[in-house]
Scaffold this motif. Sequence first.
Motif, PDB file in Angstrom:
ATOM      1  N   THR A   1       5.433  23.136   2.889  1.00 57.28           N
ATOM      2  CA  THR A   1       6.677  22.405   3.107  1.00 57.28           C
ATOM      3  C   THR A   1       7.097  21.658   1.846  1.00 57.28           C
ATOM      4  OG1 THR A   1       5.717  21.986   5.298  1.00 57.28           O
ATOM      5  CG2 THR A   1       7.778  20.852   4.790  1.00 57.28           C
ATOM      6  N   LEU A   2       8.376  21.341   1.738  1.00 58.09           N
ATOM      7  CA  LEU A   2       8.833  20.466   0.656  1.00 58.09           C
ATOM      8  C   LEU A   2       8.138  19.124   0.788  1.00 58.09           C
ATOM      9  CD1 LEU A   2      12.688  21.132   0.515  1.00 58.09           C
ATOM     10  CD2 LEU A   2      11.010  21.647  -1.270  1.00 58.09           C
ATOM     11  N   ALA A   3       7.574  18.633  -0.311  1.00 58.80           N
ATOM     12  CA  ALA A   3       6.810  17.393  -0.261  1.00 58.80           C
ATOM     13  C   ALA A   3       6.832  16.714  -1.619  1.00 58.80           C
ATOM     14  CB  ALA A   3       5.368  17.692   0.152  1.00 58.80           C
ATOM     15  N   ASP A   4       6.398  15.453  -1.641  1.00 60.20           N
ATOM     16  CA  ASP A   4       6.329  14.717  -2.907  1.00 60.20           C
ATOM     17  C   ASP A   4       5.295  15.338  -3.843  1.00 60.20           C
ATOM     18  OD1 ASP A   4       8.189  12.587  -2.206  1.00 60.20           O
ATOM     19  OD2 ASP A   4       6.648  11.911  -0.805  1.00 60.20           O
ATOM     20  N   TYR A   5       4.232  15.882  -3.259  1.00 60.05           N
ATOM     21  CA  TYR A   5       3.169  16.531  -4.039  1.00 60.05           C
ATOM     22  C   TYR A   5       2.881  17.882  -3.385  1.00 60.05           C
ATOM     23  CZ  TYR A   5       2.603  11.762  -5.697  1.00 60.05           C
ATOM     24  OH  TYR A   5       2.833  10.505  -6.225  1.00 60.05           O
ATOM     25  N   LYS A   6       3.078  18.956  -4.154  1.00 56.98           N
ATOM     26  CA  LYS A   6       2.938  20.294  -3.571  1.00 56.98           C
ATOM     27  C   LYS A   6       2.081  21.190  -4.452  1.00 56.98           C
ATOM     28  CE  LYS A   6       5.465  24.039  -1.370  1.00 56.98           C
ATOM     29  NZ  LYS A   6       6.761  24.546  -0.910  1.00 56.98           N
TER      30      LYS A   6
ATOM     31  N   LYS B   1       4.501   8.676   1.384  1.00 56.66           N
ATOM     32  CA  LYS B   1       4.409   9.801   0.460  1.00 56.66           C
ATOM     33  C   LYS B   1       3.828  11.002   1.214  1.00 56.66           C
ATOM     34  CE  LYS B   1       5.872   7.648  -3.231  1.00 56.66           C
ATOM     35  NZ  LYS B   1       7.090   8.074  -3.954  1.00 56.66           N
ATOM     36  N   THR B   2       4.229  12.216   0.781  1.00 55.38           N
ATOM     37  CA  THR B   2       3.787  13.430   1.472  1.00 55.38           C
ATOM     38  C   THR B   2       3.159  14.432   0.505  1.00 55.38           C
ATOM     39  OG1 THR B   2       5.967  14.448   1.174  1.00 55.38           O
ATOM     40  CG2 THR B   2       5.602  13.214   3.224  1.00 55.38           C
ATOM     41  N   TYR B   3       2.266  15.267   1.058  1.00 57.10           N
ATOM     42  CA  TYR B   3       1.722  16.391   0.283  1.00 57.10           C
ATOM     43  C   TYR B   3       1.698  17.618   1.183  1.00 57.10           C
ATOM     44  CZ  TYR B   3      -2.928  15.713   2.499  1.00 57.10           C
ATOM     45  OH  TYR B   3      -3.981  15.602   3.384  1.00 57.10           O
TER      46      TYR B   3
ATOM     47  N   ALA C   1       0.834  -1.215   0.000  1.00 56.93           N
ATOM     48  CA  ALA C   1       0.000   0.000   0.000  1.00 56.93           C
ATOM     49  C   ALA C   1       0.864   1.259   0.000  1.00 56.93           C
ATOM     50  CB  ALA C   1      -0.917  -0.003   1.216  1.00 56.93           C
ATOM     51  N   PHE C   2       0.199   2.407  -0.195  1.00 52.25           N
ATOM     52  CA  PHE C   2       0.859   3.695   0.003  1.00 52.25           C
ATOM     53  C   PHE C   2       0.254   4.376   1.226  1.00 52.25           C
ATOM     54  CE2 PHE C   2      -2.694   4.783  -2.853  1.00 52.25           C
ATOM     55  CZ  PHE C   2      -3.267   5.869  -2.184  1.00 52.25           C
ATOM     56  N   ALA C   3       1.067   5.172   1.902  1.00 49.21           N
ATOM     57  CA  ALA C   3       0.613   5.967   3.046  1.00 49.21           C
ATOM     58  C   ALA C   3       0.925   7.420   2.728  1.00 49.21           C
ATOM     59  CB  ALA C   3       1.314   5.522   4.329  1.00 49.21           C
ATOM     60  N   LEU C   4      -0.127   8.199   2.487  1.00 53.69           N
ATOM     61  CA  LEU C   4       0.019   9.594   2.057  1.00 53.69           C
ATOM     62  C   LEU C   4      -0.347  10.520   3.209  1.00 53.69           C
ATOM     63  CD1 LEU C   4       0.361  11.687  -0.311  1.00 53.69           C
ATOM     64  CD2 LEU C   4      -2.100  11.369  -0.735  1.00 53.69           C
ATOM     65  N   THR C   5       0.562  11.416   3.572  1.00 55.86           N
ATOM     66  CA  THR C   5       0.311  12.271   4.737  1.00 55.86           C
ATOM     67  C   THR C   5       0.468  13.746   4.413  1.00 55.86           C
ATOM     68  OG1 THR C   5       0.805  12.525   7.099  1.00 55.86           O
ATOM     69  CG2 THR C   5       2.691  12.342   5.631  1.00 55.86           C
ATOM     70  N   ASN C   6      -0.327  14.569   5.103  1.00 57.10           N
ATOM     71  CA  ASN C   6      -0.214  16.023   5.035  1.00 57.10           C
ATOM     72  C   ASN C   6       0.960  16.432   5.911  1.00 57.10           C
ATOM     73  OD1 ASN C   6      -0.433  18.786   5.256  1.00 57.10           O
ATOM     74  ND2 ASN C   6      -2.479  18.786   6.143  1.00 57.10           N
ATOM     75  N   ILE C   7       2.090  16.697   5.301  1.00 59.09           N
ATOM     76  CA  ILE C   7       3.319  16.966   6.049  1.00 59.09           C
ATOM     77  C   ILE C   7       3.303  18.360   6.671  1.00 59.09           C
ATOM     78  CG2 ILE C   7       4.741  17.895   4.167  1.00 59.09           C
ATOM     79  CD1 ILE C   7       5.822  15.205   6.740  1.00 59.09           C
ATOM     80  N   ASP C   8       2.372  19.237   6.246  1.00 56.67           N
ATOM     81  CA  ASP C   8       2.234  20.551   6.885  1.00 56.67           C
ATOM     82  C   ASP C   8       1.592  20.445   8.263  1.00 56.67           C
ATOM     83  OD1 ASP C   8       3.428  21.947   4.854  1.00 56.67           O
ATOM     84  OD2 ASP C   8       1.559  22.657   3.940  1.00 56.67           O
ATOM     85  N   ASP C   9       0.858  19.364   8.509  1.00 61.31           N
ATOM     86  CA  ASP C   9       0.251  19.158   9.822  1.00 61.31           C
ATOM     87  C   ASP C   9       1.313  18.640  10.788  1.00 61.31           C
ATOM     88  OD1 ASP C   9      -1.199  17.296  11.920  1.00 61.31           O
ATOM     89  OD2 ASP C   9      -2.762  18.616  11.131  1.00 61.31           O
ATOM     90  N   LYS C  10       1.307  19.142  12.006  1.00 55.66           N
ATOM     91  CA  LYS C  10       2.366  18.774  12.957  1.00 55.66           C
ATOM     92  C   LYS C  10       2.343  17.288  13.317  1.00 55.66           C
ATOM     93  CE  LYS C  10      -0.319  20.308  16.991  1.00 55.66           C
ATOM     94  NZ  LYS C  10      -0.362  21.269  18.114  1.00 55.66           N
ATOM     95  N   ASN C  11       1.207  16.610  13.056  1.00 57.48           N
ATOM     96  CA  ASN C  11       1.131  15.177  13.312  1.00 57.48           C
ATOM     97  C   ASN C  11       1.339  14.330  12.055  1.00 57.48           C
ATOM     98  OD1 ASN C  11       0.242  14.940  16.274  1.00 57.48           O
ATOM     99  ND2 ASN C  11      -1.190  16.449  15.453  1.00 57.48           N
ATOM    100  N   GLY C  12       1.564  15.009  10.926  1.00 58.48           N
ATOM    101  CA  GLY C  12       1.663  14.303   9.656  1.00 58.48           C
ATOM    102  C   GLY C  12       2.780  13.286   9.609  1.00 58.48           C
TER     103      GLY C  12
ATOM    104  N   ALA D   1      -4.239  16.239  -1.937  1.00 57.21           N
ATOM    105  CA  ALA D   1      -4.287  14.826  -1.549  1.00 57.21           C
ATOM    106  C   ALA D   1      -4.968  13.987  -2.630  1.00 57.21           C
ATOM    107  CB  ALA D   1      -5.033  14.673  -0.225  1.00 57.21           C
ATOM    108  N   ILE D   2      -6.005  14.537  -3.231  1.00 62.28           N
ATOM    109  CA  ILE D   2      -6.743  13.843  -4.298  1.00 62.28           C
ATOM    110  C   ILE D   2      -5.853  13.624  -5.519  1.00 62.28           C
ATOM    111  CG2 ILE D   2      -8.629  14.166  -5.972  1.00 62.28           C
ATOM    112  CD1 ILE D   2     -10.033  15.740  -3.584  1.00 62.28           C
ATOM    113  N   ILE D   3      -5.151  14.681  -5.922  1.00 64.35           N
ATOM    114  CA  ILE D   3      -4.256  14.591  -7.089  1.00 64.35           C
ATOM    115  C   ILE D   3      -3.149  13.571  -6.823  1.00 64.35           C
ATOM    116  CG2 ILE D   3      -2.538  15.886  -8.433  1.00 64.35           C
ATOM    117  CD1 ILE D   3      -4.386  18.399  -7.887  1.00 64.35           C
ATOM    118  N   ALA D   4      -2.573  13.626  -5.626  1.00 61.91           N
ATOM    119  CA  ALA D   4      -1.506  12.691  -5.263  1.00 61.91           C
ATOM    120  C   ALA D   4      -2.018  11.250  -5.294  1.00 61.91           C
ATOM    121  CB  ALA D   4      -0.975  13.026  -3.872  1.00 61.91           C
TER     122      ALA D   4
END
Length: 488
Positions: free
Chosen positions: A261-266, A255-257, A232-243, A301-304
Amino acid sequence: MKNLKDILYKVSIHQVFGNTDIDVNQLVFDSRKIEKNDVFVAQKGVSVDGHLYIEKAISLGATVIICEDFPSDKKQGVTYIQVEDANVALAIMASNFYENPSSKFAVVGVTGTNGKTTIASLLYQLFHKAGYKVGLLSTVKILVDETEFKATHTTPDSVTINMYLDMMLEAGCEYCFMEVSSHGIHQKRTEGLTFAGGIFTNLSHDHLDYHATFAEYRDVKKSFFDSLPKSAFALTNIDDKNGDFMLQNTKAKKKTYALKTLADYKSKILEKQISGTLISVDGTEVWTKLIGVFNIYNLTAIIATAELLGLEKLEILTIVSQLESVSGRFQYVMSDDGITAIIDYAHTPDALKNVLETINDIRTGNEKVITVVGCGGDRDKTKRPKMAHIASQLSSQAIFTSDNPRTENAQTILDEMEVGVAAENYRKTLTVLDRRQAIKTACKLSETGDIILIAGKGHENYQEINGIRSHFDDLEEVANCFNQLKKN
């Protein structure tokens, strides 16, 4: 009929009394719904212990009892199976009963405090527009391809989940997008499911009536990602402090969005209007009908997710520009006099703050922002003063009103909200107990160009008072008000 041995596969069993090589009819956890040859699973619920209804289930025809504690009096001809955790057992058995449908197509779970419904629903829209057959399990509705069913919980019980997944598979669906709530995770409703991916949106104050602490709430969310498989993939909002925390122990592909912040999807917001937003996604510009920073996070998140599931980026962005907002999520209607009313499900402090900041961000001049808001009864009381503070701080006028008081006294809820209003904001607040009158009051106080936010209920079309649900739809109410103003 299914063989009991087959549906017990992978269930942690302590003891067995009776025969397991028998055919059974259905898995049931509500003793009132038992029929002949059913399996009754006695769950220790939040308010009711299913063990108290074992005798009743047998009298109605149950031939198999799944329980954590054996009853002292065991009936001949009935099979009793003692398990470590009845919730987990039910989920695994449900998956086995329907022959593990989640392992046969791509099921993606969305969890977090806010954004779950929007992300799951828009992913359904996107893949449907791309020509795929898709399933949706959401707070608003359940869709098996294009057939709609009524939703009763954010995350249904495990038997219902697997039943719908099986229906989706039978209908030829290749994808399913589902909301995964903290309640659903904690009560093990998603055990036994195979996820192709998981999405983390954000984490803020909510459900502390159920979870003892914020840390417990956070850790329950994290456990969903801990359980994802390597495939599976695990996609997280890296801008959130709990991401980042969410993905610490996951075996899935990380994977991050982000927007900041610098992320895989921005993504980056270029222009904001009441009619939509111009954004740049990894350097490519696209117009979306969605409004607000929180929605651009959802869209990223949808696009990613679409890319991670194999769709081409150009096709994704083309469809993104066509996506419509979800019912009750920043849904707006305008009067003939140029007053805008926005209906939004915001029922947490963070969600209300996001929506009001978005409204204030797209204001062009001296328009008033009038917020109608309440807090639900029999739910987390600690957020009441916080929501009142946010509404009064970020609005020109805040009207506190009833919002599903359930078994609580509606006036008491409003009194507990008012405690949070800062002294300098008291003059900007009104209390109108009746929600219909509160919406009418907001309309009467509005002038051309003003914006009314009606928060808390969104897509819901009822008010629940003392256990009785009566029809009530915020969108209908404000539309009626606008029509009345037109006549006058």
